[in-house]
Each structure stands twice: as structure tokens, then as C-alpha cells.
Design a protein around this motif. Structure first.
Motif, PDB file in Angstrom:
ATOM      1  N   ALA A  74       0.833  -1.203   0.000  1.00  0.00           N
ATOM      2  CA  ALA A  74       0.000   0.000   0.000  1.00  0.00           C
ATOM      3  C   ALA A  74       0.871   1.259   0.000  1.00  0.00           C
ATOM      4  O   ALA A  74       0.563   2.234  -0.700  1.00  0.00           O
ATOM      5  N   ARG A  75       1.942   1.243   0.772  1.00  0.00           N
ATOM      6  CA  ARG A  75       2.826   2.416   0.822  1.00  0.00           C
ATOM      7  C   ARG A  75       3.521   2.648  -0.515  1.00  0.00           C
ATOM      8  O   ARG A  75       3.646   3.787  -0.981  1.00  0.00           O
ATOM      9  N   ILE A  76       3.987   1.569  -1.110  1.00  0.00           N
ATOM     10  CA  ILE A  76       4.646   1.697  -2.418  1.00  0.00           C
ATOM     11  C   ILE A  76       3.659   2.231  -3.453  1.00  0.00           C
ATOM     12  O   ILE A  76       3.967   3.132  -4.228  1.00  0.00           O
ATOM     13  N   SER A  77       2.448   1.680  -3.455  1.00  0.00           N
ATOM     14  CA  SER A  77       1.431   2.092  -4.431  1.00  0.00           C
ATOM     15  C   SER A  77       1.050   3.556  -4.276  1.00  0.00           C
ATOM     16  O   SER A  77       0.688   4.223  -5.246  1.00  0.00           O
ATOM     17  N   ALA A  78       1.133   4.060  -3.032  1.00  0.00           N
ATOM     18  CA  ALA A  78       0.709   5.437  -2.752  1.00  0.00           C
ATOM     19  C   ALA A  78       1.852   6.445  -2.854  1.00  0.00           C
ATOM     20  O   ALA A  78       1.626   7.643  -2.693  1.00  0.00           O
ATOM     21  N   THR A  79       3.060   5.967  -3.146  1.00  0.00           N
ATOM     22  CA  THR A  79       4.216   6.859  -3.181  1.00  0.00           C
ATOM     23  C   THR A  79       4.399   7.480  -4.559  1.00  0.00           C
ATOM     24  O   THR A  79       4.474   6.756  -5.561  1.00  0.00           O
ATOM     25  N   ARG A  80       4.455   8.793  -4.589  1.00  0.00           N
ATOM     26  CA  ARG A  80       4.655   9.491  -5.853  1.00  0.00           C
ATOM     27  C   ARG A  80       6.004   9.097  -6.446  1.00  0.00           C
ATOM     28  O   ARG A  80       7.019   9.056  -5.753  1.00  0.00           O
ATOM     29  N   GLY A  81       6.012   8.810  -7.725  1.00  0.00           N
ATOM     30  CA  GLY A  81       7.233   8.398  -8.395  1.00  0.00           C
ATOM     31  C   GLY A  81       7.383   6.891  -8.511  1.00  0.00           C
ATOM     32  O   GLY A  81       8.236   6.414  -9.254  1.00  0.00           O
TER      33      GLY A  81
END
Length: 228
Positions: A71-78
Motif C-alpha cells: 500500500a505504501r509503495i502504491s501510494a508513493t509518488r514516483g
């Protein structure tokens, strides 16, 4: 991948598992291991630092589990182009569906053979979802309850044309674009366009999330055979 090797980040707290994957992947000309994470927090940090094409993500890890890390990776810009491939033990992991909702592009069984692992990495890196319809159905039957009421589902699907709804249902059953084209008597390019339009209108990150939406909204029932 435009001639460039597929960049893979390994995330698993078991050193032997990571070592085994690395040995297997290192001999492939089109795959490059760019990092190894021993927990979910490291996976998120290394994803930002290395910008891999695919993260091979275990669910059960210390500090931050694979779902939260996904979830964190998916929500991280870039990191929008980073694809997460979840590793599951199938019978014991009750969280694969949650991982798909969190942004994973598919899942593999931990005891998958070398050819399955390599195929899965290449499929996900190419932008497709790795979802076996029979496994998806079983997971949904065992671990999820469709919580979306009919009215809410209808509102969510209201942006779609009738054809796009048909296409979404077939995506939910696990059909490829070519199979959808054959089923609806369309050209493969037209089927691909309908899938892309549905993704945009529903705000789906990728094909895997379209499958989730198809089940959540009742277009595909977990109690009917999803196979073509």
C-alpha cells in the motif's frame, strides 16, 4: 521492456528464500536483482531508492507486513510504475485479496516452480495481472465478503458504458484481452481500449484492481465458476 533488464527487488525475511530467488534470477539475461529487503519497511525504502520494475513481496514480514508495504509503495509518488508480485502460501495466507486492494498486481505460490516464477515476473513487468481465476475465486470465497450494497455498486459502475461493463465482468473472470475480443466479437485492439477506459473511469491502478472491483460490485460472483 525496451531491451532493458527487468529490475527486481526481493522482499522476504528468510535469507534462504531470498538467496534461492537471487540465484535463479541472476542467470536470466533479461532480469536483474537490484536489492534485497528483510522486512516491509526496507522494501518500501529500497523501492524508493532503486525504482524496481517488480517487487517480489512476501506477506509475512516483521516491522511492516507485505500488504502495508504494498500500500505504501502504491501510494508513493514516483513509484506508480512499480509492480508488486505477492508471495503466498495459498492455504494459510488470508490476505491476498487485501493485497490486491492495496495495489498488488498479482500473486504467486511460494512453492511455485522456477518457470512459474520467471513467467510471473515477466507478466507483471509487462503490465498485466497475474491472477489464476480458480485461485482468485477460492480466496474470495474463503476470505472476503462482498460488502458493497447494490445501490453503491450501481453508482460506482454508472460511469461505464454497457460494453465496458461486459468487458469488466470478463476481466473479473480472468480472461485476457484476446479472449475478451473473441467472446464479444471485437478486435483485440478494441477490447484493449475498453479495458483501458474502464481502468481510467474506475480509478484502477491496473488489471488486478479491475478484478477486485468486478467482484466487489457483483459483476462476478465468487459462487459461480469464473473460468471462461
Amino acid at each position: 521492456m525496451s531491451g532493458q533488464p527487468i529490475r527486481v527487488l526481493l522482499a522476504d525475511d528468510q535469507m534462504l528464500v531470498r538467496t534461492g530467488f537471487k540465484v535463479l534470477l541472476d542467470v536470466e539475461d533479461d532480469i536483474e536483482v537490484v536489492g534485497e529487503a528483510t522486512n516491509g519497511l526496507e522494501a518500501v525504502e529500497l523501492a524508493g531508492a532503486t525504482r524496481p520494475d517488480v517487487v517480489l513481496m512476501d506477506i509475512r514480514m516483521p516491522q511492516l507486513d507485505g500488504i502495508k508495504a504494498t500500500a505504501r509503495i502504491s501510494a508513493t509518488r514516483g513509484l506508480e510504475q512499480v509492480r508488486v508480485l505477492i508471495l503466498t502460501t495459498y492455504d494459510t495466507d488470508a490476505y491476498v485479496f487485501e493485497a490486491l486492494q492495496a495495489g498488488a498486481s498479482g500473486f504467486l505460490l511460494k512453492d511455485a516452480g522456477p518457470s512459474e516464477l520467471l513467467h510471473g515476473i515477466r507478466v507483471v513487468a509487462g503490465g498485466d495481472a497475474l491472477l489464476a481465476p480458480s485461485i482468485t475465486r477460492r480466496l474470495i470465497e474463503q476470505f472476503t465478503v462482498v460488502r458493497v450494497a447494490g445501490q453503491v455498486a450501481e453508482e460506482r459502475l454508472s460511469a461505464l458504458t454497457q460494453r465496458e461493463r461486459q468487458v469488466l465482468a470478463l476481466v473479473g473472470r480472468g480472461l485476457s484481452n484476446a479472449e475478451i475480443a473473441a467472446e464479444l466479437f471485437l478486435s483485440p485492439a478494441t477490447a484493449r481500449t475498453h479495458v483501458s477506459h474502464a481502468m481510467v473511469k474506475l480509478g484502477a491502478r491496473d488489471r488486478a484492481q479491475l478484478v477486485v472491483i468486478a467482484y466487489q460490485t457483483g459483476l462476478v460472483s465468487p459462487y459461480t465458476d469464473p473460468s471462461p
